[in-house]
Design a protein around this motif. Structure first.
Motif, PDB file in Angstrom:
ATOM      1  N   LEU A  41      -6.187   1.965  -4.988  1.00 41.90           N
ATOM      2  CA  LEU A  41      -4.803   2.046  -5.440  1.00 41.90           C
ATOM      3  C   LEU A  41      -4.565   1.146  -6.644  1.00 41.90           C
ATOM      4  O   LEU A  41      -3.429   0.822  -6.952  1.00 41.90           O
ATOM      5  N   ILE A  89       0.842  -1.200   0.000  1.00 36.29           N
ATOM      6  CA  ILE A  89       0.000   0.000   0.000  1.00 36.29           C
ATOM      7  C   ILE A  89       0.876   1.250   0.000  1.00 36.29           C
ATOM      8  O   ILE A  89       0.696   2.161  -0.806  1.00 36.29           O
ATOM      9  N   LEU A  90       1.871   1.221   0.888  1.00 37.52           N
ATOM     10  CA  LEU A  90       2.763   2.373   1.014  1.00 37.52           C
ATOM     11  C   LEU A  90       3.475   2.662  -0.306  1.00 37.52           C
ATOM     12  O   LEU A  90       3.461   3.790  -0.805  1.00 37.52           O
ATOM     13  N   LEU A  91       4.077   1.607  -0.887  1.00 36.76           N
ATOM     14  CA  LEU A  91       4.833   1.808  -2.123  1.00 36.76           C
ATOM     15  C   LEU A  91       3.912   2.205  -3.271  1.00 36.76           C
ATOM     16  O   LEU A  91       4.318   2.980  -4.145  1.00 36.76           O
ATOM     17  N   VAL A  93       1.251   4.026  -3.000  1.00 44.19           N
ATOM     18  CA  VAL A  93       0.999   5.459  -2.819  1.00 44.19           C
ATOM     19  C   VAL A  93       2.179   6.258  -3.341  1.00 44.19           C
ATOM     20  O   VAL A  93       2.026   7.219  -4.094  1.00 44.19           O
ATOM     21  N   PHE A 136      -9.686  -2.076  -4.657  1.00 39.79           N
ATOM     22  CA  PHE A 136     -10.830  -1.762  -3.796  1.00 39.79           C
ATOM     23  C   PHE A 136     -10.501  -0.580  -2.900  1.00 39.79           C
ATOM     24  O   PHE A 136     -11.352   0.257  -2.618  1.00 39.79           O
ATOM     25  N   VAL A 137      -9.251  -0.512  -2.428  1.00 43.34           N
ATOM     26  CA  VAL A 137      -8.851   0.599  -1.574  1.00 43.34           C
ATOM     27  C   VAL A 137      -8.627   1.866  -2.401  1.00 43.34           C
ATOM     28  O   VAL A 137      -8.526   2.957  -1.864  1.00 43.34           O
ATOM     29  N   ASP A 155       2.928   5.818  -7.207  1.00 42.49           N
ATOM     30  CA  ASP A 155       1.898   6.514  -7.966  1.00 42.49           C
ATOM     31  C   ASP A 155       2.318   7.958  -8.202  1.00 42.49           C
ATOM     32  O   ASP A 155       2.157   8.506  -9.294  1.00 42.49           O
ATOM     33  N   SER A 184      -6.970  -7.084  -6.364  1.00 39.61           N
ATOM     34  CA  SER A 184      -8.356  -6.660  -6.169  1.00 39.61           C
ATOM     35  C   SER A 184      -8.490  -5.871  -4.873  1.00 39.61           C
ATOM     36  O   SER A 184      -9.238  -4.904  -4.792  1.00 39.61           O
ATOM     37  N   PHE A 185      -7.704  -6.275  -3.873  1.00 37.86           N
ATOM     38  CA  PHE A 185      -7.710  -5.533  -2.607  1.00 37.86           C
ATOM     39  C   PHE A 185      -7.243  -4.093  -2.838  1.00 37.86           C
ATOM     40  O   PHE A 185      -7.891  -3.144  -2.403  1.00 37.86           O
ATOM     41  N   GLY A 215     -11.519  -5.721  -8.837  1.00 35.95           N
ATOM     42  CA  GLY A 215     -11.595  -5.069  -7.528  1.00 35.95           C
ATOM     43  C   GLY A 215     -12.217  -3.686  -7.621  1.00 35.95           C
ATOM     44  O   GLY A 215     -13.079  -3.324  -6.826  1.00 35.95           O
TER      45      GLY A 215
END
Lengths: 356, 303
Positions: free
Chosen positions: A298, A192-194, A196, A295-296, A199, A291-292, A308
Motif C-alpha cells: 500500500l 490500512i483501511l483508509l 485502500v 511492504f504490504v 487509493d 515501510s510497513f 519498504g
C-alpha cells in the motif's frame, strides 16, 4: 573628633566601618572572584550536553551522511531510478540481478573496448535497474514521509493542544473526549483501511506531484494528519496546563495580553523542548509505518521506490540475491536507530524534568 | 468500581461502533459496485443481485442491516473465494492466536527477566549488552526481522524447516513477532525496576533481614511490573499488526496473511470483516490491560 584612621566619626552609634580592621585580598583570593566559565543559555547548555553524548553525535553524523548521500548521489550516479541500464545507448537486458560492483557481459565488453561504465555499487535489480540509485530514492521517499508526517502531526497537535489546554473548561473537556476516542482507535488498521479506500477514491485524480508520489503516499499523509496528532495534542495540552498556572502568565494577563500572545510568547517557548523531542521520536515511527505499508503493498506507486517496497520486492529471489534485502533493511534500521538515539539524546540534554 | 467498569466497557463498545462506522462508510466511498465488471450481467440479473445483497436500499438502511449481521456474527461472503467470511476468520484465527499468544508470552517473560537483570547489574557488562541489543531491536521493523530470520535460519543454514501445511514450526515467526515488544519491555522494566530499587521500602526490607531474592521478587519486581501492564494493550496491537507481515513472510495461513491477500485482491468484504475483527480484538486488549492495571495497583483509585 577623629578616630585612628583619620575619618571623622559621625556619631557614637554610627556603624561606619573601621577600615583598619580589614586586610586586602591576596592574589589567590582575588582569583576566586573570576568568572570561571562563560555565561550560558538554556539552548547553548543543552547543545553542549548533546555533543558530549557520543551516541547522539554518532547518530547526527550518520543522519548527515545519509542526507548528503541522498542529495548528492543522483547528481553523480548517471542512472535513474526507473531506467533500465543501457550500454552505448542500447538497453542491456542481461544486466539483471547483478551482484554489487559487477558488470554484465555487454558492459564488460564495452569496458574492454575502452568505454567507461559507472559501477553498480549495490548491483542491479530484477528489471536491470541500478539498485544503488533505487535505494537512494527509496531513502529519499522514506525520509520525506517521516519529516512531512511529523511536521503535520506537530502543527495539528500543537494548535489543537494549545487551544484545549489554554481555554480549558467545557471546550477542553469536549476536545479531549474527541482525542480519547481517536486515541483508542487501532491506528495501523485504520491506516490500512483508509489507504485502500483513498487509493481508489484519489485514483482518478492526477495532479502534478500527486501522480509522481502516488496516491498512497498522499493517503499516508492524510491518515497521519487525521490520526497521529492526538498523542502530540495530549502532550501539548498537559504542558500548557502546568505552565498556565505560573505567575508570569498571570502577570501577562493582568497587563492585558491577548491569549494568542500569551500562548506564543510565554507558554510555547517554555514547553518547546519537550515538543521538539517528541517530534524527533515521531519521525522514526512514521518511517516504520510507511515501510510497513509499502511492504504490504500500500506504499508508494511503482516505479517510485521506498525502502519498504524495495525490501518487499527483495523477497522474490531471496535465496540467490540476499543483498537486495540487506541494503534497504540496513538503511531503515540505521535511520530509525539514529533518530531514536538522537531523540533520547535530545531528551537527556533538553528535558527540564531530567536536568539537574 | 462498578461505575468505572461500566464506563470503560461503554467506551470500548463505542470505539468498536466507531470503527464499524469508519469501515462501512469508507468502503462505501469507493467508486464502483461489485457487479460493474467487464462481464456485466444483464440489467435484470444485476437488479436481482443488487436486491439479493440489499445494495438497492439506501446507504443508512444498508448500514443497519450490516450492523445487525455483524451482531449475529455474519460478515458476508468473500468477493474472491465466495466463501463465508466468518468461518474463514475463525479457521485462520486459531493459527494466528496460537502465534500471537506465544509471542506475547515470550516477550513478557524474557523482557521482564532481561530488564530486571539489567537493573540489578547496573553499569556492568551484562547491563550494557542487554541495553545495546534492546536499543538495536527497537529499530528493526518486524518484516525486516522476519525476512532476515527466514533467510538465515531456514534458507542458508537450514536449521528450521520452511513453514508448510504438514510442518508447522512456530520458532522463527514467534521470534520475529516478539523481539520488538521484548526489547521495549526490557527497557521499560529496567527503568521501573531501578526506580523501585531506589525506594525506601526496599532499604527497609533489606534492613529487616529479608533474603535478597525475596526483596527483588516480592518488593521490587511487583512494583516494577505495573508500567509493563500498561504496555499490554499497545503490545497486543503491535503483535496483531506485526502478524500481518510475519505471516505473509513465513507463508502461514493465519488471519494476518488472509488480510494481506484481501488487500492485494481488493476483496472489500474481507478487508472490512478482518479490520473490524482485529480492531475489536485490540480494543478488548486495551480494556483488559486497563482493568488489570487498576486492579493490580491499590494506589490507583477508581474514578
Amino acid at each position: 573628633m577623629n578616630n585612628n584612621n583619620g575619618f571623622p566619626k559621625k556619631h557614637p552609634l554610627s556603624v561606619q566601618l573601621d577600615l583598619t580592621k580589614f586586610e586586602p585580598l591576596t592574589e589567590d583570593e582575588k582569583r576566586q572572584q573570576d568568572i570561571m566559565s562563560t555565561p550560558t543559555t538554556f539552548f547553548k547548555d543543552g547543545m553542549r550536553k548533546l555533543f558530549k553524548n557520543p551516541l547522539a553525535v554518532i547518530s547526527i553524523i550518520i543522519l548527515l551522511l545519509i542526507a548528503v548521500t541522498i542529495i548528492v548521489a543522483p547528481v553523480i550516479v548517471p542512472y535513474k531510478y526507473s531506467e533500465i541500464i543501457s550500454v552505448n545507448g542500447v538497453r542491456d537486458k542481461t544486466a539483471k540481478n547483478l551482484a554489487p560492483f559487477t558488470y554484465s557481459e555487454k558492459e564488460q565488453a564495452y569496458r574492454e573496448a575502452g568505454g567507461k561504465v559507472f559501477p553498480h555499487i549495490f548491483g542491479t535489480d530484477a528489471m536491470s535497474r541500478d539498485y544503488f540509485i533505487r535505494v537512494v530514492y527509496g531513502t529519499r521517499v522514506s525520509l520525506l514521509v517521516g519529516l512531512v508526517a511529523s511536521a503535520l502531526v506537530l502543527v495539528i497537535g500543537l494548535i489543537y493542544g494549545s487551544i484545549a489546554g489554554y481555554v480549558g473548561g467545557k471546550t477542553d473537556l469536549i476536545m479531549m473526549r474527541i482525542v480519547d476516542i481517536i486515541y483508542s482507535l487501532p491506528d495501523m488498521l485504520i491506516i490500512i483501511l483508509l489507504s485502500v479506500v483513498l487509493d481508489q477514491v484519489l485514483g482518478g485524480l492526477s495532479i502534478g506531484i500527486l501522480s509522481k508520489l502516488g496516491t498512497n503516499l498522499i493517503s499516508i499523509f492524510i491518515v497521519f494528519g487525521l490520526l497521529y496528532w492526538v498523542g502530540e495534542a495530549r502532550l501539548v495540552r498537559g504542558q500548557i496546563l502546568t505552565i498556565k498556572k505560573n505567575e508570569y502568565v498571570l502577570a501577562a494577563r493582568a497587563i492585558g495580553a491577548k491569549p494568542g500572545r500569551i500562548i506564543r510568547k510565554h507558554i510555547l517557548p517554555n514547553c518547546i523542548s519537550v515538543i521538539i523531542i517528541s517530534t524527533a521520536l515521531q519521525i522514526p515511527s512514521a518511517i516504520f509505518t510507511e515501510s510497513f505499508l509499502s511492504f504490504v503493498g500500500l506504499g508508494v506507486q511503482a516505479p517510485m521506490p521506498s525502502l519498504g517496497s524495495l525490501a518487499n520486492a527483495a523477497r522474490e529471489g531471496l535465496q540467490s540475491f540476499p543483498f537486495k534485502l540487506v541494503f534497504p533493511a540496513l538503511i531503515i534500521c540505521l535511520i530509525v536507530l539514529s533518530f531514536n538515539l538522537l531523540g533520547d539524546g535530545l531528551r537527556d540534554a533538553f528535558d527540564p524534568k531530567l536536568r539537574k | 468500581m462498578t461505575r468505572y467498569l461500566t464506563k470503560r466497557i461503554l467506551l470500548a463498545v463505542l470505539t468498536v461502533f466507531i470503527i464499524i462506522c469508519i469501515t462501512f462508510f469508507a468502503m462505501n466511498a469507493i467508486p464502483g459496485g461489485p457487479f460493474n465488471s467487464e462481464k456485466a450481467p444483464s440489467p435484470e440479473v444485476k437488479a436481482m443481485l443488487l436486491k439479493r445483497f440489499n445494495l438497492d436500499k439506501p446507504v443508512l438502511e444498508q448500514f443497519r442491516i450490516y450492523l445487525g449481521n455483524i451482531v449475529r456474527g455474519d460478515f458476508g461472503i468473500s468477493l474472491k473465494t465466495g466463501r463465508d467470511i466468518s468461518s474463514t476468520i475463525f479457521e485462520s484465527f486459531s493459527v494466528s492466536a496460537r502465534l500471537g499468544i506465544a509471542a506475547v508470552a515470550v516477550a513478557l517473560v524474557s523482557g521482564l527477566i532481561l530488564g530486571s537483570l539489567a537493573a540489578l547489574m547496573r553499569n556492568k557488562l551484562a547491563d550494557r549488552i542487554i541495553i545495546f541489543f534492546s536499543t538495536l531491536f527497537t529499530a528493526v521493523p518486524s518484516f525486516v526481522l522476519a525476512t532476515l530470520l527466514l533467510l538465515v535460519f531456514s534458507i542458508k543454514l537450514g536449521w528450521v524447516p520452511v513453514w508448510s501445511v504438514t510442518q508447522t514450526h512456530y520458532t522463527l515467526p514467534v521470534i520475529a513477532l516478539s523481539l520488538y515488544p521484548m526489547a521495549y519491555i526490557t527497557r521499560l522494566t529496567k527503568s521501573s525496576m531501578l526506580d523501585a530499587l531506589g525506594q525506601d521500602y526496599i532499604r527497609t526490607a533489606y534492613s529487616k533481614g529479608v533474603a535478597g531474592w525475596k526483596v527483588i521478587f516480592k518488593h521490587a519486581l511487583r512494583n516494577a511490573i505495573i508500567p509493563v501492564i500498561t504496555y499490554l494493550g499497545p503490545m497486543t496491537a503491535y503483535i496483531i499488526t506485526g502478524s500481518l507481515v510475519v505471516e505473509s513472510v513465513f507463508t502461514i495461513g493465519g488471519l494476518g496473511s488472509k488480510f494481506v491477500t484481501g488487500i492485494t485482491n481488493r476483496d472489500y468484504p474481507m478487508i472490512m470483516a478482518t479490520t473490524i475483527f482485529l480492531a475489536s480484538l485490540m480494543v478488548m486488549a486495551n480494556l483488559v490491560s486497563d482493568l488489570i492495571y487498576k486492579a493490580v495497583d491499590p494506589r490507583i483509585t477508581f474514578e
